[in-house]
Motif scaffolding. Structure first.
Motif, PDB file in Angstrom:
ATOM      1  N   SER A   1       0.805  -1.223   0.000  1.00  0.00           N
ATOM      2  CA  SER A   1       0.000   0.000   0.000  1.00  0.00           C
ATOM      3  C   SER A   1       0.832   1.265   0.000  1.00  0.00           C
ATOM      4  N   GLY A   2       2.153   1.139  -0.239  1.00  0.00           N
ATOM      5  CA  GLY A   2       2.987   2.334  -0.239  1.00  0.00           C
ATOM      6  C   GLY A   2       3.191   2.864   1.168  1.00  0.00           C
ATOM      7  N   TYR A   3       3.597   4.123   1.247  1.00  0.00           N
ATOM      8  CA  TYR A   3       3.861   4.658   2.588  1.00  0.00           C
ATOM      9  C   TYR A   3       3.244   6.035   2.819  1.00  0.00           C
ATOM     10  N   TYR A   4       2.369   6.477   1.928  1.00  0.00           N
ATOM     11  CA  TYR A   4       1.721   7.758   2.226  1.00  0.00           C
ATOM     12  C   TYR A   4       0.198   7.643   2.167  1.00  0.00           C
ATOM     13  N   ASP A   5      -0.422   8.623   2.751  1.00  0.00           N
ATOM     14  CA  ASP A   5      -1.861   8.646   2.953  1.00  0.00           C
ATOM     15  C   ASP A   5      -2.569   9.081   1.673  1.00  0.00           C
ATOM     16  N   TYR A   6      -3.440   8.219   1.154  1.00  0.00           N
ATOM     17  CA  TYR A   6      -4.210   8.575  -0.039  1.00  0.00           C
ATOM     18  C   TYR A   6      -5.364   9.524   0.279  1.00  0.00           C
ATOM     19  N   GLU A   7      -5.782   9.554   1.525  1.00  0.00           N
ATOM     20  CA  GLU A   7      -6.966  10.328   1.891  1.00  0.00           C
ATOM     21  C   GLU A   7      -6.639  11.721   2.394  1.00  0.00           C
ATOM     22  N   GLN A   8      -5.393  11.945   2.821  1.00  0.00           N
ATOM     23  CA  GLN A   8      -4.978  13.256   3.303  1.00  0.00           C
ATOM     24  C   GLN A   8      -3.581  13.572   2.792  1.00  0.00           C
ATOM     25  N   ALA A   9      -3.351  14.846   2.483  1.00  0.00           N
ATOM     26  CA  ALA A   9      -2.008  15.329   2.187  1.00  0.00           C
ATOM     27  C   ALA A   9      -1.597  16.277   3.313  1.00  0.00           C
ATOM     28  N   HIS A  10      -0.313  16.615   3.363  1.00  0.00           N
ATOM     29  CA  HIS A  10       0.119  17.603   4.351  1.00  0.00           C
ATOM     30  C   HIS A  10      -0.489  18.946   3.973  1.00  0.00           C
ATOM     31  N   ARG A  11      -1.278  19.505   4.865  1.00  0.00           N
ATOM     32  CA  ARG A  11      -2.047  20.710   4.545  1.00  0.00           C
ATOM     33  C   ARG A  11      -1.852  21.751   5.631  1.00  0.00           C
ATOM     34  N   PRO A  12      -0.796  22.598   5.526  1.00  0.00           N
ATOM     35  CA  PRO A  12      -0.644  23.680   6.508  1.00  0.00           C
ATOM     36  C   PRO A  12      -1.750  24.721   6.336  1.00  0.00           C
ATOM     37  N   GLU A  13      -2.103  25.345   7.435  1.00  0.00           N
ATOM     38  CA  GLU A  13      -3.103  26.419   7.404  1.00  0.00           C
ATOM     39  C   GLU A  13      -2.381  27.768   7.399  1.00  0.00           C
ATOM     40  N   PHE A  14      -2.910  28.711   6.643  1.00  0.00           N
ATOM     41  CA  PHE A  14      -2.307  30.038   6.518  1.00  0.00           C
ATOM     42  C   PHE A  14      -3.296  31.110   6.965  1.00  0.00           C
ATOM     43  N   ALA A  15      -2.766  32.134   7.566  1.00  0.00           N
ATOM     44  CA  ALA A  15      -3.614  33.264   7.986  1.00  0.00           C
ATOM     45  C   ALA A  15      -4.261  33.906   6.763  1.00  0.00           C
ATOM     46  N   GLY A  16      -5.516  34.286   6.917  1.00  0.00           N
ATOM     47  CA  GLY A  16      -6.194  35.045   5.877  1.00  0.00           C
ATOM     48  C   GLY A  16      -6.753  34.241   4.735  1.00  0.00           C
ATOM     49  N   GLU A  17      -6.748  32.905   4.822  1.00  0.00           N
ATOM     50  CA  GLU A  17      -7.236  32.104   3.703  1.00  0.00           C
ATOM     51  C   GLU A  17      -8.687  32.452   3.346  1.00  0.00           C
ATOM     52  N   ALA A  18      -9.484  32.761   4.353  1.00  0.00           N
ATOM     53  CA  ALA A  18     -10.893  33.072   4.103  1.00  0.00           C
ATOM     54  C   ALA A  18     -11.060  34.368   3.313  1.00  0.00           C
TER      55      ALA A  18
ATOM     56  N   GLU B   1       8.618  33.556   2.480  1.00  0.00           N
ATOM     57  CA  GLU B   1       7.607  32.900   3.297  1.00  0.00           C
ATOM     58  C   GLU B   1       6.325  33.707   3.307  1.00  0.00           C
ATOM     59  N   ILE B   2       5.224  33.027   3.557  1.00  0.00           N
ATOM     60  CA  ILE B   2       3.915  33.670   3.510  1.00  0.00           C
ATOM     61  C   ILE B   2       3.610  34.341   4.843  1.00  0.00           C
ATOM     62  N   GLU B   3       3.234  35.621   4.766  1.00  0.00           N
ATOM     63  CA  GLU B   3       2.725  36.325   5.939  1.00  0.00           C
ATOM     64  C   GLU B   3       1.245  36.017   6.108  1.00  0.00           C
ATOM     65  N   ARG B   4       0.508  36.160   4.998  1.00  0.00           N
ATOM     66  CA  ARG B   4      -0.918  35.875   5.023  1.00  0.00           C
ATOM     67  C   ARG B   4      -1.482  35.912   3.607  1.00  0.00           C
ATOM     68  N   PHE B   5      -2.631  35.303   3.438  1.00  0.00           N
ATOM     69  CA  PHE B   5      -3.397  35.451   2.209  1.00  0.00           C
ATOM     70  C   PHE B   5      -4.094  36.804   2.235  1.00  0.00           C
ATOM     71  N   THR B   6      -4.282  37.394   1.062  1.00  0.00           N
ATOM     72  CA  THR B   6      -5.095  38.601   0.915  1.00  0.00           C
ATOM     73  C   THR B   6      -6.214  38.282  -0.077  1.00  0.00           C
TER      74      THR B   6
END
Length: 490
Positions: free
Chosen positions: A141-158, A318-323
């Motif tokens: 089955s390999g060694y990584y997750d098919y259902e999730q990826a690494h997903r960092p959260e960033f300020a201001g995404e909304a 590096e990202i400060e935030r989304f605008t």
């Protein structure tokens, strides 16, 4: 198709590159063994069916990533995802492997019984649970997750007015033509996406926190294509495969022996691609040595070409935030964007997340040592397909499949049923993967470890493994063997 009460010889988990290869070797070398393949998804192919992002392709040559038993005949050695998927489908169909696959069967847990010398596997299918029994469990089955990826959260995404997507879950029919695209990341996925998307997007920016080593390689292997023209197909395939294996091993050894020199050469190659006025020191000079992380390959220099044409750019920040209109960086610069692609890495999930029990006792893979890179200490009759990080995955997977068949035949000859590697008490443990990549470092609590000496040491070298796996004795004193009802080595 076996019923739940029948006992399979082998239950393979995963119908991707590893699983299809394992089944093919098993059929050929142990034709009397019964087996099934459980695949959680609705189609075979694993990674090559899951990933649908633009330009998805192999990051190593197909003469070594392909199977030893089935020559790769496509002129392009660095192949796209659809071509690789067709290769897998044809391999499975021609060998009758597809008939052994149970699609949409997700393995939840596996419980070993020494009294019965078998695994009882809990499976979810169509919302219902069922069980299957097998003497050996073969995790492909390999060694990584098919259902999730690494997903960092960033300020201001909304606040962002555009769209955010992940490559692992690429939306069908996503139209980015004429749009301003920012790809976050600098690994294999990012360097694949950027030149492909740049062909139709208004502009693509690869935003990276720090650079990776990126090297250009011809998409076609001229020597392989010439050999195929003048020699029988299988002979040409084996000659090409060995040529590429030896080149991979040699380049890796030189890079580790003289890292400073290798670093200068790799950065110099990028500089020659981009010209004297390009800031290679900032954007293409990593902080680490070659092969501390995987070296990224770009076929025919497509990424460098897109940068030279002005279709793409690299920004190291590096990202400060989304605008609302893009990304504000810590330097104060703002990148305009209509679409942001988070190529921020994989999430490791060993054994497909299967819960293991041995005679009622739960097993954490992180508490075990890897035996020959394919079994876990104190876990009976479990084989794990785990490929190389510095060469083509399939090279090691092929050795593993052939070793497994040798093991099955040895057990049959000696009327034995159980094989379990026992960890010596004086063996020091170290990380399984000597990699500084983020996805590896994030998974240190999930991966098994390796030992400081053979057969617990993981070489990451095909020639050494060829000798230590193909030609080693099965009954080596570490792998404990026993009949039904007796868990050896206790």
């Amino acid at each position: 198709m076996k019923t739940e009460n029948e006992l399979l010889d082998v239950l393979i988990v995963g119908a991707g590159l590893s699983g299809i290869g394992a089944a093919h070797v098993l059929q050929r070398r142990c034709p009397g063994k019964t087996y099934q393949i459980l695949e959680a998804r609705a189609a075979l192919g694993g990674t090559w069916d899951l990933f649908r992002y633009p330009g998805v392709r192999s990051d190593s040559d197909m003469h070594t990533l392909g199977y030893s038993f089935r020559p790769w005949t496509n002129p392009k050695a660095i192949a796209d995802g659809p071509a690789i998927l067709r290769y897998l489908q044809e391999t499975a169909t021609e060998a009758g492997i597809t008939d052994h696959i149970r699609f949409n069967h997700k393995v939840l847990s596996a419980a070993w019984s020494s009294a019965e010398a078998c695994w009882t596997v809990a499976v979810e299918h169509g919302g219902q649970r069922q069980t299957l029994r097998a003497r050996f469990l073969y995790a492909c089955s390999g060694y990584y997750d098919y259902e999730q990826a690494h997903r960092p959260e960033f300020a201001g995404e909304a606040d962002f007015a555009g769209r955010i997507v992940q490559p692992q879950f690429w939306p069908e029919n996503l139209d980015y033509s004429g749009q301003r695209v920012v790809v976050l990341g600098s690994g294999a996925t990012a360097v694949t996406l950027v030149p492909t998307m740049a062909q139709t997007a208004a502009h693509v920016t690869m935003l990276q926190r720090s650079p990776s080593f990126i090297v250009s390689q011809p998409s076609e292997d001229k020597i392989a294509n010439r050999l195929r023209r003048y020699l029988p197909g299988r002979l040409a395939h084996h000659l090409t495969r060995w040529k590429n294996v030896l080149v991979q091993i040699g380049l890796y050894a030189l890079a580790r022996l003289r890292p400073a020199q290798a670093k200068r050469q790799l950065v110099g190659l990028a500089a020659r691609q981009l010209g004297p006025d390009y800031d290679v020191a900032t954007h293409f000079t990593p902080r680490y040595n070659p092969w501390d992380q995987r070296v990224c390959l770009v076929p025919d220099g497509d990424l460098f070409r897109a940068i030279r044409k002005g279709q793409a750019a690299v920004v190291t920040d590096e990202i400060e935030r989304f605008t609302s209109g893009g990304l504000l960086l810590k330097s104060g610069r703002e990148l305009p964007a209509d679409l942001v692609v988070l190529a921020t890495g994989l999430k490791i999930k060993l054994l497909g997340g299967i819960t293991l029990l041995v005679d009622g006792q739960p097993i954490r893979p992180a508490d075990t040592l890897s035996y020959r890179g394919m079994m876990l200490s104190d876990v009976p009759n479990l084989i794990m397909a785990f490929g190389y990080t510095n060469a083509s995955w399939t090279l090691k997977v092929d050795l593993t499949a052939n070793y497994f068949c040798r093991l099955l035949r040895y057990l049959d000859r000696h009327q034995l049923a159980i094989a379990v590697p026992r960890r010596p008490t004086d063996l020091a443990a170290r990380p399984l993967l000597d990699f500084s990549s983020g996805y590896v470092q994030r998974a240190t609590g999930e991966l098994p470890r390796q030992g400081s000496r053979r057969p617990w040491f993981v070489h990451q070298n095909y020639l050494k493994d060829l000798l230590n796996i193909r030609y080693t004795r099965i009954n080596d004193g570490t792998l404990q063997l026993g009949p039904v009802g007796v868990l050896p080595g206790q």
